[in-house]
Design a protein around this motif. Sequence first.
Motif, PDB file in Angstrom:
ATOM      1  N   TYR A   1      48.240  39.549  18.486  1.00 43.17           N
ATOM      2  CA  TYR A   1      46.952  39.639  17.652  1.00 43.17           C
ATOM      3  C   TYR A   1      46.515  41.077  17.551  1.00 43.17           C
TER       4      TYR A   1
ATOM      5  N   LYS B   1      47.925  42.179   6.475  1.00 42.81           N
ATOM      6  CA  LYS B   1      46.539  41.591   6.177  1.00 42.81           C
ATOM      7  C   LYS B   1      46.900  39.888   6.176  1.00 42.81           C
ATOM      8  N   GLU B   2      47.894  39.550   5.629  1.00 39.75           N
ATOM      9  CA  GLU B   2      48.157  38.053   5.658  1.00 39.75           C
ATOM     10  C   GLU B   2      48.441  37.575   6.864  1.00 39.75           C
TER      11      GLU B   2
ATOM     12  N   GLN C   1      44.968  37.475   9.005  1.00 35.30           N
ATOM     13  CA  GLN C   1      44.252  36.560   8.455  1.00 35.30           C
ATOM     14  C   GLN C   1      44.496  35.167   8.786  1.00 35.30           C
ATOM     15  N   LYS C   2      45.854  34.886   8.664  1.00 33.62           N
ATOM     16  CA  LYS C   2      46.468  33.678   9.267  1.00 33.62           C
ATOM     17  C   LYS C   2      46.200  33.419  10.679  1.00 33.62           C
TER      18      LYS C   2
ATOM     19  N   ASP D   1      43.666  35.026  12.292  1.00 32.80           N
ATOM     20  CA  ASP D   1      42.192  34.968  12.554  1.00 32.80           C
ATOM     21  C   ASP D   1      41.487  33.701  11.988  1.00 32.80           C
ATOM     22  N   ASN D   2      41.886  33.114  11.212  1.00 33.16           N
ATOM     23  CA  ASN D   2      41.432  31.899  10.394  1.00 33.16           C
ATOM     24  C   ASN D   2      42.120  30.582  10.907  1.00 33.16           C
TER      25      ASN D   2
ATOM     26  N   ARG E   1      41.654  29.329  16.594  1.00 32.72           N
ATOM     27  CA  ARG E   1      40.147  29.856  16.492  1.00 32.72           C
ATOM     28  C   ARG E   1      39.632  30.256  17.785  1.00 32.72           C
TER      29      ARG E   1
ATOM     30  N   ARG F   1      39.668  45.371  11.835  1.00 32.32           N
ATOM     31  CA  ARG F   1      39.449  43.932  11.588  1.00 32.32           C
ATOM     32  C   ARG F   1      38.885  43.914  10.246  1.00 32.32           C
ATOM     33  N   LYS F   2      38.135  44.485   9.894  1.00 32.61           N
ATOM     34  CA  LYS F   2      37.413  44.475   8.477  1.00 32.61           C
ATOM     35  C   LYS F   2      38.171  44.958   7.497  1.00 32.61           C
TER      36      LYS F   2
ATOM     37  N   LEU G   1      41.642  44.477   7.645  1.00 27.00           N
ATOM     38  CA  LEU G   1      42.494  43.694   7.676  1.00 27.00           C
ATOM     39  C   LEU G   1      41.995  42.183   6.949  1.00 27.00           C
ATOM     40  N   THR G   2      40.801  41.768   7.005  1.00 21.64           N
ATOM     41  CA  THR G   2      40.283  40.723   6.321  1.00 21.64           C
ATOM     42  C   THR G   2      39.591  41.245   5.101  1.00 21.64           C
TER      43      THR G   2
END
Length: 150
Positions: free
Chosen positions: A44, A95-96, A99-100, A102-103, A108, A145-146, A148-149
């Motif tokens: 991460y 990004k993908e 986000q995978k 992070d979400n 979580r 992070r911003k 990448l999301t």
Amino acid sequence: MATLTIGNKQLEARTDFKFERVANEKYNEPDSQGNKQGGLINIYSNLLEYDTLYLAAFWDCALSHLKSEKPSLESIENAILAHMEEHGDAEQLFKEAFQKLDNSGFFRKKVKKYWKNLEMMKGFAEDEKEKKAIDEIIEEAKNNRKQLTA
């Protein structure tokens, strides 16, 4: 949705027990103080730094659910390289992947704890110079992070 095309197959990333197991077995490297944070956190935090080796590590873990059909690390790296040659960079793959994680409902709480621990670093600064350096590290991570999301 995080997908990677290997050969003529589009493979979807999964973040689950197998991901975490492989991450801990292969990517749980010690930090500069010799502490191991876990493979997930290592992947991460390196995705936050746009480290292509850890993009490959993400996919190595995220495709573990394929068992005997899982592509080799070399095949994953070749697919990332092919994507980069076609699109000029790997930004979308980063990004993908990010986000995978992070979400992910599976990760979580660990991800949330990562950000909380990052903020707590401020309390360990011994002087203003060190506090400023930590603030810069945290700000850069938040900015990445911003991106990448987005």
